[in-house]
Scaffold this motif. Sequence first.
Motif, PDB file in Angstrom:
ATOM      1  N   ASN A  64      20.612   2.569  -8.927  1.00 43.71           N
ATOM      2  CA  ASN A  64      19.265   2.396  -8.404  1.00 43.71           C
ATOM      3  C   ASN A  64      18.440   3.605  -8.866  1.00 43.71           C
ATOM      4  O   ASN A  64      18.997   4.627  -9.242  1.00 43.71           O
ATOM      5  N   CYS A  88      20.829   6.526  -9.694  1.00 43.78           N
ATOM      6  CA  CYS A  88      21.875   6.881  -8.736  1.00 43.78           C
ATOM      7  C   CYS A  88      23.226   6.794  -9.452  1.00 43.78           C
ATOM      8  O   CYS A  88      23.501   5.813 -10.124  1.00 43.78           O
ATOM      9  N   VAL A 124      26.029   6.281  -8.286  1.00 41.49           N
ATOM     10  CA  VAL A 124      26.938   5.290  -7.701  1.00 41.49           C
ATOM     11  C   VAL A 124      26.487   3.866  -8.033  1.00 41.49           C
ATOM     12  O   VAL A 124      27.236   3.075  -8.589  1.00 41.49           O
ATOM     13  N   CYS A 125      25.194   3.557  -7.744  1.00 40.08           N
ATOM     14  CA  CYS A 125      24.764   2.158  -7.841  1.00 40.08           C
ATOM     15  C   CYS A 125      23.718   1.926  -8.944  1.00 40.08           C
ATOM     16  O   CYS A 125      23.337   0.801  -9.191  1.00 40.08           O
ATOM     17  N   CYS A 160      22.865   4.070  -0.820  1.00 35.46           N
ATOM     18  CA  CYS A 160      24.288   4.398  -0.927  1.00 35.46           C
ATOM     19  C   CYS A 160      24.771   5.312   0.199  1.00 35.46           C
ATOM     20  O   CYS A 160      25.937   5.276   0.573  1.00 35.46           O
ATOM     21  N   CYS A 187      21.673   7.675  -3.915  1.00 36.09           N
ATOM     22  CA  CYS A 187      20.407   7.205  -3.344  1.00 36.09           C
ATOM     23  C   CYS A 187      20.518   6.930  -1.846  1.00 36.09           C
ATOM     24  O   CYS A 187      21.605   6.908  -1.284  1.00 36.09           O
TER      25      CYS A 187
END
Lengths: 368, 200
Positions: free
Chosen positions: B64, B59, B61-62, B74, B71
Motif C-alpha cells: 500500500n 508498505c 508488507v502489503c 498493516c 502502513c
Amino acid sequence: MRLSSLFVHNFKNIGELDLPQLSGVNIITGRNASGKTNTLQSIYFLSTLSTQFKTYQQAVRFGADFFSVKGGLESSGAQKSLEVRYGPGRDVKLKLNGNTVAKKSDYIGECRVVNFAFEDIDLVRGTPGERRRALNILISQVNRGYLKSLQKYTAVLAHKNKLLSEAFKKRPDAAVLEAFNEQLCESGAEVIKIRKEAAVFLSQAFDLAHKRISLGLESASLEYKCSFECVGDLKAAFAAKLKELLPAEIARGTTLIGPHKDDMLFKINGREAKYYASDGQQRTLVFSFKLAEYRYMQDAVKDDPVILLDDVFYELDADRKAAVLEFFRPMPQLFIVSLEADWVKKVFPDAASFRISGGALQDALQKE
Amino acid sequence: MESYNNASLIKLINELEKMPGIGPKTAQRLAFYLLKSEKADVEKLAGSILEAKEKIKYCSVCFNMTEIDPCAICTSLRRDRSLICVVEEPMDIVALDNTGAFKGLFHVIMGSISPLDGIGPEDLKIRELLIRIGKENIKEVIIATNPDVAGEATAIYLSKLIKPLGVKVSRLAQGMPMGGSLEYADEVTLARAIEGRREL
Ligand SMILES: Nc1ncnc2c1ncn2[C@@H]1O[C@H](COP(=O)(O)OP(=O)(O)OP(=O)(O)O)[C@@H](O)[C@H]1O
Ligand SMILES: [Mg+2]
Ligand SMILES: [Zn+2]
C-alpha cells in the motif's frame, strides 16, 4: 425497423450527404464510382461498425481527418438516433439518442441490417474466416451476450497466443497458460453454442428459400463445423482437447482449436457447395443464405432488419429479377442500388429515389 | 502549435498530458489555470507534489502507499488479521476500504498477469503474498483483481497457488461491470461484491 434519416460526412468518397427523409423503398442511382455502394456501406457501418477495410482509417475520405455517420431510426414505435464518429486521431465515438456509449456491445444491434452485395459469393467460395465473420456480424446484431462472449474470447486468445508465440524464448508457465485456457473454454464454449443454434435455424430457412428459388429441385443446408469434436458438455470437451494439444500448441506457437478455427459449410444436395455447385448455383445459394439471415433476425427480435441491396440483379434475366424482387416486397425497408433504376422504379412506383454524383446528392426526387 | 511560441508553456502542457485521464484539452485548461494562479499557490502545489513524492513509499508488507512503514492498515489492531484481500493497485485499497464492508488486511500485487503487456507472475508481488500466507495466520484470501481478462487470469492463477496451502480462496462477486476497474465501481456495488464473494 426503419431508418428515417441519414447524414454521412467524409465516409469513403462521400463528402456530405444529407438524406433527411427516407422512405420504405429507397432507390440509389448514379454513375459508376459515384458513391452508391459507399452510401449503402455507410448504413452498414452505422449498424454494425464494420467495413470491408482492415482499418477504420481507410474509410476516412482522402484528405479529411475524420468521418461520421448519423441516422434517425424508428424501431417498434420509438424514435432513436444513432451516431458514430471516427477521428481525428484513432478514437471511435458512439452515440445513442445523443448520449455517449462507451462499449461497442452496447451499441451494435440498435440498428439491424442485412446487406446483399456482389461479393457475397465469397461466402461460398472464400475462406472460413469470411464465413465466421458473417456469422459473427449476424448474431451480434441480435444477441449482445454473444458479442460480449466473442469479445472476451478474442481478448483471451490474444493473450494466450502471445504466451505461446514466446514459448521458444521462454517456456510458458503452465499455471499461467491454464489461467487463460480456463477463460478461453468458458467464453469459447458460449460462442460455439450460440453459433450452432444459429446454424440450425439458418439451415432450415436457407433450405426453404433455396427451394423457392430453385423451384424445389435442389436441397440446401448449412453445417457448423467445429474445429474439435464438440459432443456432450462443450466446455469440458474444449478443455480436454486443449489439454491434449498443449504440447503441439507450444511447438507451433499458437492456439490450434476453438471458435476462431471453426467453419460453416454450405451444402447443396448434401455436397459441399464450394466444390460441387456451379456459378449460378453458388449465386442462388448466397442469395438464399442472405434471406435466411433476414429470417433469423426477424425471428430473434421480432422485428424486420433494414435491407441493403447492392446491384444484386446483375446477371439476372428479367423474369428472375422480377422473381427476386418479390422476396423483398413485403419487407418494411429497402435500400436498392441499381444501374437500371428505371426498371426498379416500375416495380416500386412509390419508392423515393436519390441520385448520387461524386459522393454527394445530385437531386432528390420524391414521389408522393 | 504556432499559437504558443512559448517553449515553457508547451513543456508544461506536455507534462500534464502524460497524466492518466488528462487529454490535450484538459492539459491546456490546467496549464492556463496554473499560469493565472498566484505564484504562492503554484509553489504550494509544486511543493506538495514533491513532498508527497519524497515521503510516500510502498508498505514493505502489503505494498500500500504510506508515509510510515508498515502502513496503518498493516499495524491496526482493529482489523481481522486472518483475512487478506488481494488487489491490483494501491488505489483499489481506497475504494474497498471506503465501503466499510471489509475489515481485513490487504495485499497489493502491483498489476495483473498480462502477456500482451509482457507482465508475468514474476513481475508482480505474488511471491511476497505467498510468504505472507505462510508466515501469518491467514484463513481466507479474497481476490479482488479487476474483472477484465488479465485480472481474471490473475485470480485463477492465484487460486491455483493458494488453495493447496489449505487456505480458503474467494473471488469478489460479479456485481461489477465486466471490464470495469475497481477504482470506478461505486461503494454500494463494491460492498455487495464483498458480501457476495464466491469461493473458488
Ligand atoms: N477513403 C476514400 N476516400 C475517397 N474515395 C474513396 C475512399 N474509399 C473509396 N473511395 C472511392 O469511392 C468511389 C466510389 O465507390 P462506390 O463503390 O461507392 O461506387 P459506386 O457508385 O457503387 O460504383 P459502381 O456503380 O461502379 O458500383 C470509388 O472510386 C473508390 O475509389
Ligand atoms: Mg457499387
Ligand atoms: Zn501495509
